[in-house]
Design a protein around this motif. Structure first.
Motif, PDB file in Angstrom:
ATOM      1  N   ILE A 153       0.817  -1.214   0.000  1.00 43.06           N
ATOM      2  CA  ILE A 153       0.000   0.000   0.000  1.00 43.06           C
ATOM      3  C   ILE A 153       0.849   1.263   0.000  1.00 43.06           C
ATOM      4  O   ILE A 153       0.330   2.368   0.180  1.00 43.06           O
ATOM      5  N   LYS A 154       2.167   1.108  -0.216  1.00 45.80           N
ATOM      6  CA  LYS A 154       3.030   2.288  -0.220  1.00 45.80           C
ATOM      7  C   LYS A 154       3.841   2.360  -1.512  1.00 45.80           C
ATOM      8  O   LYS A 154       3.846   1.427  -2.303  1.00 45.80           O
ATOM      9  N   SER A 155       4.543   3.474  -1.700  1.00 46.04           N
ATOM     10  CA  SER A 155       5.222   3.720  -2.970  1.00 46.04           C
ATOM     11  C   SER A 155       6.507   2.897  -3.128  1.00 46.04           C
ATOM     12  O   SER A 155       7.091   2.445  -2.144  1.00 46.04           O
ATOM     13  N   GLY A 175      -6.870  13.236   9.907  1.00 43.62           N
ATOM     14  CA  GLY A 175      -5.945  12.145   9.605  1.00 43.62           C
ATOM     15  C   GLY A 175      -4.609  12.607   9.061  1.00 43.62           C
ATOM     16  O   GLY A 175      -3.951  13.464   9.643  1.00 43.62           O
ATOM     17  N   GLU A 176      -4.217  12.051   7.906  1.00 40.06           N
ATOM     18  CA  GLU A 176      -2.845  12.243   7.407  1.00 40.06           C
ATOM     19  C   GLU A 176      -2.523  13.709   7.109  1.00 40.06           C
ATOM     20  O   GLU A 176      -3.197  14.361   6.327  1.00 40.06           O
ATOM     21  N   ILE A 177      -1.447  14.178   7.720  1.00 40.21           N
ATOM     22  CA  ILE A 177      -0.969  15.534   7.426  1.00 40.21           C
ATOM     23  C   ILE A 177       0.402  15.465   6.756  1.00 40.21           C
ATOM     24  O   ILE A 177       0.759  16.312   5.935  1.00 40.21           O
ATOM     25  N   ILE A 178       1.178  14.414   7.103  1.00 38.20           N
ATOM     26  CA  ILE A 178       2.508  14.211   6.515  1.00 38.20           C
ATOM     27  C   ILE A 178       2.627  12.759   6.086  1.00 38.20           C
ATOM     28  O   ILE A 178       2.164  11.859   6.797  1.00 38.20           O
ATOM     29  N   GLY A 179       3.247  12.542   4.913  1.00 37.18           N
ATOM     30  CA  GLY A 179       3.600  11.182   4.499  1.00 37.18           C
ATOM     31  C   GLY A 179       5.060  11.182   4.095  1.00 37.18           C
ATOM     32  O   GLY A 179       5.501  12.070   3.370  1.00 37.18           O
ATOM     33  N   GLY A 180       5.810  10.201   4.587  1.00 39.81           N
ATOM     34  CA  GLY A 180       7.232  10.170   4.238  1.00 39.81           C
ATOM     35  C   GLY A 180       7.822   8.794   4.451  1.00 39.81           C
ATOM     36  O   GLY A 180       7.094   7.838   4.750  1.00 39.81           O
ATOM     37  N   MET A 190       6.512   6.434   7.093  1.00 39.15           N
ATOM     38  CA  MET A 190       6.026   7.110   8.306  1.00 39.15           C
ATOM     39  C   MET A 190       4.987   8.154   7.920  1.00 39.15           C
ATOM     40  O   MET A 190       5.252   9.064   7.171  1.00 39.15           O
ATOM     41  N   ASP A 191       3.781   7.980   8.435  1.00 36.91           N
ATOM     42  CA  ASP A 191       2.730   8.970   8.223  1.00 36.91           C
ATOM     43  C   ASP A 191       2.464   9.663   9.549  1.00 36.91           C
ATOM     44  O   ASP A 191       2.350   8.998  10.571  1.00 36.91           O
ATOM     45  N   VAL A 192       2.362  10.976   9.513  1.00 40.74           N
ATOM     46  CA  VAL A 192       1.941  11.704  10.706  1.00 40.74           C
ATOM     47  C   VAL A 192       0.439  11.950  10.584  1.00 40.74           C
ATOM     48  O   VAL A 192      -0.029  12.523   9.596  1.00 40.74           O
TER      49      VAL A 192
HETATM   50 MG    MG Z   1       0.351   9.531   1.865  1.00 41.92          MG
END
Ligand code: MG
Ligand code: 4AD
Length: 462
Positions: free
Chosen positions: A359-361, A384-389, A376-378
């Motif tokens: 489910i990730k890149s 919900g999601e504000i940061i994705g990294g 890591m998702d914040v």
């Molecule tokens: Mg994302």
């Protein structure tokens, strides 16, 4: 000299002569005086301009034309205000309407308007308290983003907007072409992208990450901050088709360093919002989201909770009845799950790590278990999601395998793979959606109301 209303409020009420220019919010007439509330957007509060009987009489014709929304020039003296909540006001001497706003046509009369209505007049909504405040906070947050990274030795890299590679591999790109699609469709010929403007199919970028990684592998600490585009058909209060994203990337950082950076970054932005946008945030706290100021202060004070995806799913599986979409290991976390975790389980921001690779890149570093990646998702309460990294996959062979397994074209990523061929390093980065940040610090409910001219499915007016 004309000063802004914000500047006037910083002066002592010493009777000095001043010129105010702005737009009328309200006009109130009594037997002995006329009161005009003038706003110029330099701050939330208006300046009150008071015409005593004599001044009102000598400007009577102009005052009659001065309805809500009219642009005006007031000359007078700056004096202490007897009204509560304002230090100064202008004792008006002369007055001029610059541009009228006839009441029968001007839609922003003195009454509450719905957000939906204001979206239809996006060209006029910055003249309201709410959208003026959003614009000022947005401006300050953009500057704070640069300040945060510049203070820490990051270089700002301008990544391209037109691209020929899909940075997320999710196929959500808007095509950019100068081909005559009508003619091609009528001719029945196949589309030949070698004849297109760039000699191949091109799109608007979904993320500057891959490009910024190249500079990371030379300058160590970099970030990009620009518009990104997603052709995903998501009609929600959290999705835009065009949004701004901040993407830092740091050589030699692992996922733990990345989480620390993300947490510091969000806290720093919240701190600036509280200190430098106090008047606007107080308005949001009172009128838009009760408890906003407390929530931000609490977020700054406490460490963010952290858990793995596997732990998060275990938490969710305890109460499957709470969800429309039943949680299971391997599912993409839905917004209801993210809300539950942040609001019911931790009561604040939460960093979720180590998601299933499916489910990730493709670029995320594969863990030793072969099943999860160092994502890591914040997540934050409300949306919900504000940061994705993630930490990035720095091993050439593993990255090539991932690209192939996902059916992506290796040729389009050859330059990206070179970064692993030549002097590869562990490195990490993330993306903060700027409008999600704006939702967070203003408490606004809909992402379409924190960007001046929202673009979303079937929506590209103005
Ligand atoms: Mg994302
Ligand atoms: O999670 P995303 O898709 O991650 C990336 O694009 C990575 N390249 C970032 C990186 O590692 N450099 O998007 C990152 C963030 C999300 O967490 C969200 O805040 C925001 O961008 N975002 C959106 N904001 C508004 N509308 C959309 N359609 C968004 N999609 C993502």
């Amino acid at each position: 000299m004309r000063l802004t209303i914000k500047e006037l409020f910083e002066l002592p009420p010493d009777g000095r002569s001043v010129i105010v220019k702005g737009w009328i919010r309200t006009k109130r007439e009594t037997k002995s005086a006329v009161f005009l509330e003038v706003n110029d957007g330099s701050r939330m509060g208006n300046i009150q301009c008071v015409f005593d009987e004599a001044a009102a009489a000598s400007s009577a014709a102009e005052i009659a034309r001065a309805g809500t929304g009219a642009s005006v020039r007031v000359e007078g003296s700056l004096v202490a205000s007897p009204a509560s909540g304002q230090k100064v006001e202008v004792k008006a001497l002369s007055f001029e309407v610059i541009g009228e706003a006839p009441a029968d046509g001007y839609p922003l009369q003195k009454k509450a308007h719905s957000m939906e209505f204001l979206r239809e007049i996006a060209h006029l909504r910055p003249r309201t308290n709410t959208f003026g405040a959003v614009a000022r906070v947005r401006n300050r947050m953009a500057f704070a983003v640069h300040q945060f990274f510049q203070d820490r030795g990051f270089n700002y890299v301008h990544t391209p907007i037109i691209t020929t590679s899909d940075a997320e591999g999710a196929g959500e790109m808007f095509q950019v072409t100068t081909l005559d699609l009508d003619r091609i469709a009528k001719s029945g010929e196949p589309v030949d992208y070698s004849k297109d403007f760039f000699g191949k199919a091109a799109s608007l970028t979904v993320s500057g990450q891959l490009n910024v990684e190249t500079y990371c592998q030379a300058l160590s600490r970099v970030y990009t901050f620009g518009p990104t585009f997603r052709a995903e058909n998501s009609n929600t209060t959290r999705h835009l088709s065009e949004f701004w994203m901040i993407e830092p990337e740091v050589a030699f950082n692992d996922i733990a360093d990345n989480m620390d950076l993300a947490e510091d970054f969000l806290k720093s932005l919240a701190r600036v919002a509280l200190s430098d946008c106090a008047e606007d945030l107080t308005f949001f706290d009172q009128r838009i989201q009760n408890g906003l100021l407390d929530m931000l202060a609490k977020m700054i004070a406490a460490p963010f909770a952290r858990m793995t995806y596997t732990e998060a799913v275990k938490e969710l599986e305890k109460t499957p009845e709470a969800f429309e979409f039943k949680p299971y290991w391997g599912c993409d976390l839905q917004s209801e799950h993210e809300k539950f975790l942040t609001e019911k389980i931790v009561g604040g921001p939460l960093i979720v790590t180590d998601y299933p690779k499916e489910i990730k890149s493709f670029y995320m570093k594969l863990n030793a278990d072969g099943k999860t990646v160092r994502a890591m998702d914040v997540l934050v309460p409300r949306f919900g999601e504000i940061i994705g990294g993630s930490e990035r996959e720095e091993r050439l062979d593993v990255l090539e395998e991932r690209i192939e397994a996902l059916g992506l074209k290796k040729e389009t990523y050859s330059w990206y793979l070179d970064l692993r061929r030549f002097g590869t390093t562990p490195h990490s980065g993330f993306g903060l959606g700027f409008e999600r940040l704006m939702l967070y610090v203003t408490g606004m409910a809909n992402i379409r109301d924190v960007i001046p001219f929202p673009r979303a499915p079937k929506l590209a007016d103005f």
